[in-house]
Design a protein around this motif. Structure first.
Motif, PDB file in Angstrom:
ATOM      1  N   ALA A 123       0.529  -1.498   0.145  1.00  0.00           N
ATOM      2  CA  ALA A 123      -0.168   0.236  -0.147  1.00  0.00           C
ATOM      3  C   ALA A 123       1.114   1.294   0.589  1.00  0.00           C
ATOM      4  O   ALA A 123       0.693   2.422  -0.684  1.00  0.00           O
ATOM      5  CB  ALA A 123      -1.088   0.010   1.154  1.00  0.00           C
ATOM      6  N   GLY A 124       2.510   1.456   0.653  1.00  0.00           N
ATOM      7  CA  GLY A 124       2.836   2.292   0.602  1.00  0.00           C
ATOM      8  C   GLY A 124       3.683   2.912  -0.700  1.00  0.00           C
ATOM      9  O   GLY A 124       3.539   4.004  -1.250  1.00  0.00           O
ATOM     10  N   THR A 129      -0.618   6.321  -6.968  1.00  0.00           N
ATOM     11  CA  THR A 129      -0.822   5.946  -8.327  1.00  0.00           C
ATOM     12  C   THR A 129      -2.271   5.698  -8.714  1.00  0.00           C
ATOM     13  O   THR A 129      -1.372   5.637 -10.598  1.00  0.00           O
ATOM     14  CB  THR A 129       0.328   4.917  -7.780  1.00  0.00           C
ATOM     15  N   GLY A 130      -3.401   5.798  -8.283  1.00  0.00           N
ATOM     16  CA  GLY A 130      -4.015   5.034  -8.954  1.00  0.00           C
ATOM     17  C   GLY A 130      -4.856   3.821  -9.166  1.00  0.00           C
ATOM     18  O   GLY A 130      -5.348   3.490  -9.820  1.00  0.00           O
ATOM     19  N   VAL A 131      -3.268   3.342  -9.306  1.00  0.00           N
ATOM     20  CA  VAL A 131      -3.439   1.787  -9.146  1.00  0.00           C
ATOM     21  C   VAL A 131      -3.953   1.022  -8.159  1.00  0.00           C
ATOM     22  O   VAL A 131      -3.775   1.015  -6.915  1.00  0.00           O
ATOM     23  CB  VAL A 131      -2.361   0.359 -10.037  1.00  0.00           C
ATOM     24  N   LEU A 345      -5.129   6.007  -1.338  1.00  0.00           N
ATOM     25  CA  LEU A 345      -5.248   4.984  -1.766  1.00  0.00           C
ATOM     26  C   LEU A 345      -6.530   4.050  -2.267  1.00  0.00           C
ATOM     27  O   LEU A 345      -7.555   4.173  -1.137  1.00  0.00           O
ATOM     28  CB  LEU A 345      -5.010   4.025  -1.064  1.00  0.00           C
ATOM     29  N   ILE A 346      -6.408   3.167  -3.257  1.00  0.00           N
ATOM     30  CA  ILE A 346      -7.313   2.804  -3.833  1.00  0.00           C
ATOM     31  C   ILE A 346      -6.976   1.037  -3.464  1.00  0.00           C
ATOM     32  O   ILE A 346      -7.189   0.229  -3.342  1.00  0.00           O
ATOM     33  CB  ILE A 346      -7.591   2.424  -5.375  1.00  0.00           C
ATOM     34  N   VAL A 347      -8.439   0.433  -2.469  1.00  0.00           N
ATOM     35  CA  VAL A 347      -8.453  -0.895  -2.264  1.00  0.00           C
ATOM     36  C   VAL A 347      -9.967  -1.768  -3.044  1.00  0.00           C
ATOM     37  O   VAL A 347     -10.667  -0.932  -3.066  1.00  0.00           O
ATOM     38  CB  VAL A 347      -8.972  -0.989  -0.999  1.00  0.00           C
TER      39      VAL A 347
END
Length: 351
Positions: A123-124, A129-131, A345-347
């Motif tokens: 995650a860090g 990044t958008g990924v 962050l995208i999860v």
């Protein structure tokens, strides 16, 4: 000059045939162009258009890695994905370099396959990044997965979520840990909780063999032997407020609030609210833990359990204390500075 009905019929037939021929030639040419465009470098047709994931795997957390890898490849194919890139962590690089490589190579999603520690490192590297990040939780705690509704140790279900679930944007915590006053701090990230004191000491002293045998209950066993202890004087500053003094056994800074067993340490904490939730625990002696336990289980206030909500927090202790990051021991630190990066962050979560 007039044209007979038979002659007119012949002219119409020729025109129709010419139109049909033009349409047929156009379809053939178009199909060949599409096949050529979709042809990948290895000669397969159309495969390059299918999405591809990268799996960053903590090999020591996974039993029978080859079987799990084959299972993931088969399940990915059934969902219309190419076989994922398999990137194993090392003692020297627990996942950051592997994640950065996956992003540079164009992975559609990067999947953390391991415990909360692997998730934290991946995650860090992914933040900003958008990924999207997917989770295949295979550790002892799996606290982020539990808080997001992702089933731990159920590979097929969690992989389905990682590849086809919905995107949820969550906050990321950043923390600076300094071993002593005046020493350069370590910069780290966390998604679940970071802290100093009792909880970190329990995590650092829990036997790995016991964790393998009884799972997260090993922390409970280790905790009983650490209940007796003195409080440590600290100074604390929340956001731009005044400096406060406390004598504490533990301070926990959280991005989510639920522990194992569904226990809510920080009721109301959400991973996407743009806030950090803080719990300060200050019991006196062995018996002082009883009201702490009662306050946590009943979600009621008590003098020995304080709750704060903030964007930043600074804590300076009189002496180095055990530190933890998302349930992993992080050595000792005499100071901790934490801040929140909202929606960084995208999860992938259940849809």
């Amino acid at each position: 000059m007039s044209i007979s009905s038979d002659g007119l019929r012949d002219v119409v037939l020729v025109v129709v045939l010419l139109i049909a021929l033009v349409v047929l030639v156009t379809l053939v040419v178009t199909r060949r162009r599409l096949l050529f465009r979709n042809r990948s470098a290895d000669g397969s047709d159309g495969a390059a258009e299918a999405p591809q994931a990268a799996v960053v795997v903590h090999g020591k957390k996974i039993d029978d890695r080859d079987a799990r890898r084959r299972q993931i490849e088969v399940l990915s194919g059934r969902l219309g994905w190419r076989a994922p890139v398999w990137l194993e962590t090392t003692a020297q690089d627990p996942g950051r370099g592997q994640t950065e490589k996956a992003v540079a190579d164009g992975a559609s999603v990067v999947i953390a396959f391991g415990g909360d520690g692997t998730t934290r490192v991946v995650a860090g590297a992914l933040a900003g990044t958008g990924v999207p990040m997917g989770l295949l939780p295979a550790g002892t705690g799996n606290l982020l997965a539990r808080n997001l509704g992702i089933p731990p140790n159920r590979l097929e279900s969690s992989l389905h979520i990682a590849l086809t679930g919905r995107n949820r944007t969550i906050d990321v915590g950043h923390v600076e840990l300094a071993e002593a006053q005046g020493t350069p701090p370590r910069l780290e990230s966390f998604l679940v909780m970071s802290g100093l004191g009792f909880d970190a000491e329990v995590m650092a002293t829990t036997a790995p063999e016991l964790k393998k045998k009884i799972g997260w209950a090993a922390y409970v066993v280790a905790g009983f032997s650490r209940l007796r202890g003195r409080r440590t004087p600290v100074t604390m500053r929340v956001d731009d407020g005044p400096v406060q003094q406390r004598k504490i056994r533990a301070v926990v800074v959280g991005n989510v609030g639920m522990l194992q067993g569904g226990i809510q340490l920080m009721p109301g904490a959400l991973p996407d609210d743009g806030w950090l939730d803080v719990v300060v625990v200050s019991p006196r002696g062995m018996t002082g833990w009883l009201p702490v336990l009662g306050a946590v289980l009943t979600r009621r206030n008590h003098a020995t359990v304080e709750h704060f909500r903030c964007r930043t927090i600074e804590i300076h202790a009189d002496k180095p204390m055990f530190a933890q990051l998302d349930g992993d021991p992080a050595g000792k630190a005499q100071s901790l500075r934490a801040r929140v990066a909202p929606l960084a962050l995208i999860v992938r979560v259940p849809g």
